[in-house]
Structures are given as C-alpha cells and as structure tokens.
Scaffold this active site. Sequence first.
Site, PDB file in Angstrom:
ATOM      1  N   GLY A  38      55.696  79.194  -9.835  1.00 39.63           N
ATOM      2  CA  GLY A  38      56.526  79.029 -11.083  1.00 39.63           C
ATOM      3  C   GLY A  38      56.159  77.603 -11.805  1.00 39.63           C
ATOM      4  N   LEU A  39      55.225  77.436 -12.191  1.00 37.98           N
ATOM      5  CA  LEU A  39      54.617  77.011 -12.888  1.00 37.98           C
ATOM      6  C   LEU A  39      53.442  77.869 -13.694  1.00 37.98           C
ATOM      7  CD1 LEU A  39      53.201  73.517 -11.412  1.00 37.98           C
ATOM      8  CD2 LEU A  39      54.465  73.669 -13.091  1.00 37.98           C
ATOM      9  N   ARG A  87      56.274  81.509   0.291  1.00 39.09           N
ATOM     10  CA  ARG A  87      56.327  83.468   0.585  1.00 39.09           C
ATOM     11  C   ARG A  87      56.308  83.501   2.219  1.00 39.09           C
ATOM     12  NH1 ARG A  87      55.675  87.223  -3.202  1.00 39.09           N
ATOM     13  NH2 ARG A  87      54.251  88.110  -2.177  1.00 39.09           N
ATOM     14  N   MET A  99      48.133  80.984   1.443  1.00 40.08           N
ATOM     15  CA  MET A  99      48.149  82.138   1.015  1.00 40.08           C
ATOM     16  C   MET A  99      47.562  82.732  -0.715  1.00 40.08           C
ATOM     17  SD  MET A  99      51.897  83.066   1.622  1.00 40.08           S
ATOM     18  CE  MET A  99      52.957  83.519   3.672  1.00 40.08           C
ATOM     19  N   ALA A 117      44.086  85.021  -2.815  1.00 38.52           N
ATOM     20  CA  ALA A 117      43.042  85.766  -2.069  1.00 38.52           C
ATOM     21  C   ALA A 117      42.052  85.488  -1.860  1.00 38.52           C
ATOM     22  CB  ALA A 117      43.330  86.704  -4.117  1.00 38.52           C
ATOM     23  N   GLY A 132      61.662  75.728  -7.803  1.00 38.35           N
ATOM     24  CA  GLY A 132      60.000  75.643  -7.077  1.00 38.35           C
ATOM     25  C   GLY A 132      58.633  75.361  -8.596  1.00 38.35           C
ATOM     26  N   SER A 133      58.193  74.409  -7.770  1.00 43.90           N
ATOM     27  CA  SER A 133      56.893  74.022  -9.054  1.00 43.90           C
ATOM     28  C   SER A 133      55.500  74.208  -8.545  1.00 43.90           C
ATOM     29  CB  SER A 133      57.656  72.306  -9.818  1.00 43.90           C
ATOM     30  OG  SER A 133      57.215  71.608  -8.455  1.00 43.90           O
ATOM     31  N   GLY A 166      52.080 102.757   7.239  1.00 44.90           N
ATOM     32  CA  GLY A 166      51.421 102.414   8.805  1.00 44.90           C
ATOM     33  C   GLY A 166      52.308 101.850   9.660  1.00 44.90           C
ATOM     34  N   HIS A 212      23.449  71.585 -22.430  1.00 39.94           N
ATOM     35  CA  HIS A 212      24.742  71.294 -23.513  1.00 39.94           C
ATOM     36  C   HIS A 212      24.797  72.246 -24.442  1.00 39.94           C
ATOM     37  CE1 HIS A 212      25.743  67.749 -25.878  1.00 39.94           C
ATOM     38  NE2 HIS A 212      25.104  68.155 -26.905  1.00 39.94           N
TER      39      HIS A 212
HETATM   40  C1  LIG Z   1      52.707  85.579  -8.712  1.00 39.94           C
HETATM   41  C2  LIG Z   1      51.253  85.250  -8.220  1.00 39.94           C
HETATM   42  C3  LIG Z   1      50.184  84.785  -8.042  1.00 39.94           C
HETATM   43  C4  LIG Z   1      49.338  84.533  -7.597  1.00 39.94           C
HETATM   44  N1  LIG Z   1      48.068  84.228  -7.807  1.00 39.94           N
HETATM   45  C5  LIG Z   1      46.908  84.203  -7.366  1.00 39.94           C
HETATM   46  C6  LIG Z   1      45.742  83.724  -7.641  1.00 39.94           C
HETATM   47  O1  LIG Z   1      46.239  83.585  -9.080  1.00 39.94           O
HETATM   48  N2  LIG Z   1      44.709  83.389  -7.117  1.00 39.94           N
HETATM   49  C7  LIG Z   1      44.663  83.810  -5.490  1.00 39.94           C
HETATM   50  O2  LIG Z   1      44.028  83.887  -4.858  1.00 39.94           O
HETATM   51  N3  LIG Z   1      46.345  84.030  -5.324  1.00 39.94           N
HETATM   52  C8  LIG Z   1      47.240  84.614  -5.863  1.00 39.94           C
HETATM   53  N4  LIG Z   1      48.601  84.758  -5.685  1.00 39.94           N
HETATM   54  C9  LIG Z   1      48.947  85.106  -3.784  1.00 39.94           C
HETATM   55  C10 LIG Z   1      48.109  86.366  -3.647  1.00 39.94           C
HETATM   56  O3  LIG Z   1      48.653  87.106  -4.494  1.00 39.94           O
HETATM   57  C11 LIG Z   1      47.848  86.533  -2.230  1.00 39.94           C
HETATM   58  O4  LIG Z   1      47.654  85.810  -1.354  1.00 39.94           O
HETATM   59  C12 LIG Z   1      47.299  87.595  -2.220  1.00 39.94           C
HETATM   60  O5  LIG Z   1      47.705  88.722  -2.289  1.00 39.94           O
HETATM   61  C13 LIG Z   1      47.120  88.246  -0.309  1.00 39.94           C
HETATM   62  O6  LIG Z   1      46.172  89.149   0.158  1.00 39.94           O
HETATM   63  P1  LIG Z   1      46.945  89.931   1.775  1.00 39.94           P
HETATM   64  O7  LIG Z   1      45.757  91.202   1.913  1.00 39.94           O
HETATM   65  O8  LIG Z   1      47.008  89.347   2.652  1.00 39.94           O
HETATM   66  O9  LIG Z   1      48.333  90.510   1.238  1.00 39.94           O
HETATM   67  P2  LIG Z   1      49.015  91.784  -0.175  1.00 39.94           P
HETATM   68  O10 LIG Z   1      48.402  91.305  -1.440  1.00 39.94           O
HETATM   69  O11 LIG Z   1      50.273  91.049  -0.025  1.00 39.94           O
HETATM   70  O12 LIG Z   1      48.608  93.334   0.540  1.00 39.94           O
HETATM   71  C14 LIG Z   1      49.161  93.375   2.094  1.00 39.94           C
HETATM   72  C15 LIG Z   1      48.958  95.114   1.232  1.00 39.94           C
HETATM   73  O13 LIG Z   1      49.935  95.676   2.543  1.00 39.94           O
HETATM   74  C16 LIG Z   1      50.917  96.552   2.212  1.00 39.94           C
HETATM   75  N5  LIG Z   1      51.597  96.596   3.449  1.00 39.94           N
HETATM   76  C17 LIG Z   1      52.264  96.131   3.736  1.00 39.94           C
HETATM   77  N6  LIG Z   1      52.977  96.685   5.308  1.00 39.94           N
HETATM   78  C18 LIG Z   1      52.423  97.905   5.417  1.00 39.94           C
HETATM   79  C19 LIG Z   1      52.264  98.664   6.468  1.00 39.94           C
HETATM   80  N7  LIG Z   1      53.242  98.528   7.361  1.00 39.94           N
HETATM   81  N8  LIG Z   1      51.710 100.253   6.303  1.00 39.94           N
HETATM   82  C20 LIG Z   1      50.943  99.945   4.390  1.00 39.94           C
HETATM   83  N9  LIG Z   1      50.922  99.412   4.040  1.00 39.94           N
HETATM   84  C21 LIG Z   1      51.331  98.256   3.863  1.00 39.94           C
HETATM   85  C22 LIG Z   1      51.322  96.197   1.130  1.00 39.94           C
HETATM   86  O14 LIG Z   1      52.327  97.186  -0.026  1.00 39.94           O
HETATM   87  C23 LIG Z   1      50.422  95.390   0.236  1.00 39.94           C
HETATM   88  O15 LIG Z   1      49.420  96.321  -0.504  1.00 39.94           O
HETATM   89  C24 LIG Z   1      49.436  85.207  -6.536  1.00 39.94           C
HETATM   90  C25 LIG Z   1      50.779  85.207  -5.817  1.00 39.94           C
HETATM   91  C26 LIG Z   1      51.695  85.411  -6.588  1.00 39.94           C
HETATM   92  C27 LIG Z   1      52.977  85.819  -5.522  1.00 39.94           C
END
Ligand SMILES: Cc1cc2nc3c(=O)[nH]c(=O)nc-3n(C[C@H](O)[C@H](O)[C@H](O)COP(=O)(O)OP(=O)(O)OC[C@H]3O[C@@H](n4cnc5c(N)ncnc54)[C@H](O)[C@@H]3O)c2cc1C
Length: 475
Positions: free
Chosen positions: A195-196, A282, A328, A330, A190-191, A122, A454
């Site tokens: 990374g952890l 990130r 950052m 979810a 990166g820790s 998009g 408990h």
């Molecule tokens: C290895 C790892 C482990 C993680 N573990 C955790 C955890 O345990 N708990 C936690 O809270 N967070 C965790 N996170 C962080 C979490 O994944 C992010 O904070 C979260 O996904 C952010 O959500 P978002 O909707 O902002 O973006 P995203 O999840 O990055 O989603 C963005 C979406 O937009 C799409 N997109 C981008 N540009 C366009 C476009 N122009 N048109 C259409 N689609 C597009 C992408 O393809 C993607 O699907 C982890 C991240 C990583 C890398």
Amino acid sequence: MSKSFDVVVIGGGPGGYIAAIRAAQLGFNVACIDEWKNDKGGPAPGGTCTNVGCIPSKALLQSSEHFEHAGHHFAEHGIGLSDLTIDVAKMIGRKNTVVKQNNDGILYLFKKNKVSFFHGRGSFAQAVEGGYEITVAGAATESLTAKQVIVATGSTARALPGAAFDEDKVLSNDGALRIGAVPAKLGVIGSGVIGLEMGSVWRRLGAEVTILEAMPGFLGAADEGVAKEALKAFQKQGLKFEFGVKISKVDTSGAGVLVSYADAKGAEQTLAVDKLIVSIGRVANTTGLNAEAVGLQLDERGAIVVDGDCRTNLPGVWAVGDVVRGPMLAHKAEEEGVAVAERIAGQHGHVDFSIIPWVIYTSPEIAWVGRTEQQLKADGVAYKAGQFPFMANGRARALGDTTGFVKFLADAKTDEILGVHIVGPYASELISEAVVAMAFKASAEDIARICHAHPSLSEATKEAALAVDKRTLNF
Ligand SMILES: Cc1cc2nc3c(=O)[nH]c(=O)nc-3n(C[C@H](O)[C@H](O)[C@H](O)COP(=O)(O)OP(=O)(O)OC[C@H]3O[C@@H](n4cnc5c(N)ncnc54)[C@H](O)[C@@H]3O)c2cc1C
C-alpha cells in the site's frame, strides 16, 4: 509416456526458479513448471515478484521518483525545467520492458543450467513408486514423474469481503501496477509495504492519495522510532492516513468508488475516489495443485504445512516461499529454495530466519534486520541503543536527502548487535552491512572500528554503531 526427473519444481517464482537452478547445479535432472502467461500468452517465469511484485513496483517507484525530483528538487540544484510532463503509457511500457528482461533472463538461466521448463499448470496426479506423477496442463497435457517435488506456488492478493478485484476500479497489486492515467483521487486500503509503495508511486505522479488502515498504529512490525519518523515524512509529502478504520462497504456502481467506513472514533465516513487499491495481505496459492490427490496437508488458511526445513507431511515433497509460513518476501523464498535443493542432495542447507532483512522502497526508504526496540523491551532483554541522523552525514547533505537515521540496538552486556533499523536514503542497500554483521555475530564495536568510505551514507551506519557507546564523532 511420462518424462521422468529427479526433481520437479511447481512454480517458477523466486522460490521455485532458484530451487530449480540450485538443484540442477547439484547434478539433478530438474524440471520447473510455471503457468504465468505474458500478454501474448507466452511463458513469463519469475512469479509475482517478477510480473506483478518486486520488479515492476521498483520500476514505477524509480520513474515516479525521477518525476518528483524533476518537479520539486532539481531547482535546488540550479536545474530549471519548464513544461514537465508525464507520459504514463510510456512509463508503464518501460516497466513492462523491465519485467520482460527478467522473464527472458530466467528462461536463459533455465537453458544455461539445463533445467527443463514446462509452461502450464502443474498438479499432483498420484503417488507412484519412488515418487509422484505430476500433470502439466499447458498448450498440451504432459505427464512427468518426480522422485522429489518442490512446491513453490506463491500467493495471491487477499480481496476485501464484498469488494472483488475488477482491476479497473478495485485494484490488486496487478491493477495498481498498470493504471492507465493518473487518477485524481486514489484510495488505498492497507498501509503495509505494498500500500505504501503503490500509494507513493501515484502520489508522486499527482494523485491525491488517502490510505485507510484497520490497525490503530502505523507499521506495527517496524521499530517504533522508525515508523514515527517515516509517517511524519509521508504525511509531509501529502499522503493522507486514517488509522483504526472499519470498512463497511465499497460501492462501485457510480463513476468512481465510494468507500464507507467507521473512523477510529466510530463515526461513519465516506471516501470518494476514482480508483481503490486493496492491499490487505496475501493468501497462499494452492489453487489447481490438486493437493488432495496425494494428501498434501494444508493449514486452515490454505498454506502448505511444513517443518522448519520446508518438509511437508509427504515424503519427498517440499514447499517453499509464500505458499508456506513465514514472511512473504522474495529473498526468503529464494533462500528456502536453495536450502531445500541442498537438503535433497544430502547437504545441510540452512536459512537463518532471525536475520532476514525487510525493506520498504518508499522515500525515505525503510529497512531493518533483527529485533525492534519494542520487541527487546517485551522480551526483557537489556540493550543499548545508538542512533545517528542522516542530517549529520556529508553524503546525505550532498544528495539533498537528509531525512531519517540509522539506529543500532546491541546487547547491554556483550555488545552483540540485536537489530539495525534504518529510515532514509538507500536504506535498502545500507541494510546489507547490518545483515552481514549479524550473520557473523558482530558487536556494535566491530562496526564502529571498521573503516567506512568517505563521504558515504554507510558512515551513518558506523556512527550509529559508535552511538551505542555514546561516542559519535560527527554528531
Ligand atoms: C506489489 C508487490 C511488491 C513486492 N515487493 C517486494 C519486494 O520489494 N521485495 C520482496 O522481497 N518481496 C516483495 N514482494 C513479495 C514477493 O513478490 C513474494 O514474496 C515472492 O514473489 C514469493 O515468491 P514465490 O516463489 O514463493 O511465489 P510467486 O512469486 O508468487 O511465484 C509463484 C509462481 O507459481 C506459479 N504457479 C502457481 N500455481 C501453479 C501451478 N499449479 N502450476 C504452475 N505454476 C503455478 C504462479 O503463476 C507464479 O508464477 C512484493 C509483492 C507484491 C505483490
């Protein structure tokens, strides 16, 4: 011919898909555009979280923890196993199945809530009267118009300068989640959380893991007491750490990877590994959004500039999740998505940034909410601290997992809970009680007076609250 919507959400990660569902619940005609492709080229909504983040990492953490328990802890329970093996391909296959279940779940939720899903990229075409024209470049090119746009395009892994990700030897989170065989030696730069977690997965499966960290200390954002306890536990498990390093070169020309770096004393060192995971943060992802076409303001790091309510500089354009300021995470993205949908509907959506929980799903798990002891000291806040070790908790002993503690920080005068920090079993689940308590401005005494089942790990939470007034019952 353009299809028109009240709300178009760009990005189907936790920020975007949740915003779309909430907006649809509120009666809007909603579209969500996401470009993520599965290995067959089909849609895979759920973003980083579902495809290469939260969900697959937890699937592999679970598998690898089972392996570690079977290899090292079952014997304590009298369970004998001979010939323990790990089929990495099967483990990765299971992880992929879990991811697909989540992708399919989101597509189902879109249908259920009558959100129109578009698979493709998009981008802003232009501002039009009463809204925006959005182009979707997918199998076909389509044009949508939207009165309101929510941008939720997420983030991508930051590469180390001079060491681009090839996802074979130099791995981002994506490659780290699909290594085909256990590497004998794995380097992690990166820790932080990623990374952890990734280092833990591959160490449990047998890799010798070395984590190089630029900062002089460990987990600066966590409470110092928690970070110290966790580091001790990780080192005991065999994870190797070096702090205060400065990477100078990553050489992939040979069979493996050679990482050259200056150690904390400035001495030149080389680490030879089979694979290298780079998890140094990130970056906000606005690639392909064509922000310039409408004048959407980005900051110097490429993140979309928003106010406290996720409003951008453009009327009717909002942004949520990793693509904007803030942690950052979810669940932070989801909360912002819900709040924005409600604001569009004229309601008073709200996110309380001071009580967003943090979790690291290592073993021991680490979780916290609110301020750390070092922050309270720096802010000059008078506080009381109470701590209770899992060693003194009956359920933790029965589980065979007594590492760590629960720590409460409460206002010295009012007893209001200011922070709760947990390192230990199921910290990820236990932290919810603290978040609820803080949301309701509870005092430590409130928690201390509540009946906890408990034997349960949550009794350690109650006891830590009692410890604030130095009246633990079981320690
Ligand atoms: C290895 C790892 C482990 C993680 N573990 C955790 C955890 O345990 N708990 C936690 O809270 N967070 C965790 N996170 C962080 C979490 O994944 C992010 O904070 C979260 O996904 C952010 O959500 P978002 O909707 O902002 O973006 P995203 O999840 O990055 O989603 C963005 C979406 O937009 C799409 N997109 C981008 N540009 C366009 C476009 N122009 N048109 C259409 N689609 C597009 C992408 O393809 C993607 O699907 C982890 C991240 C990583 C890398």
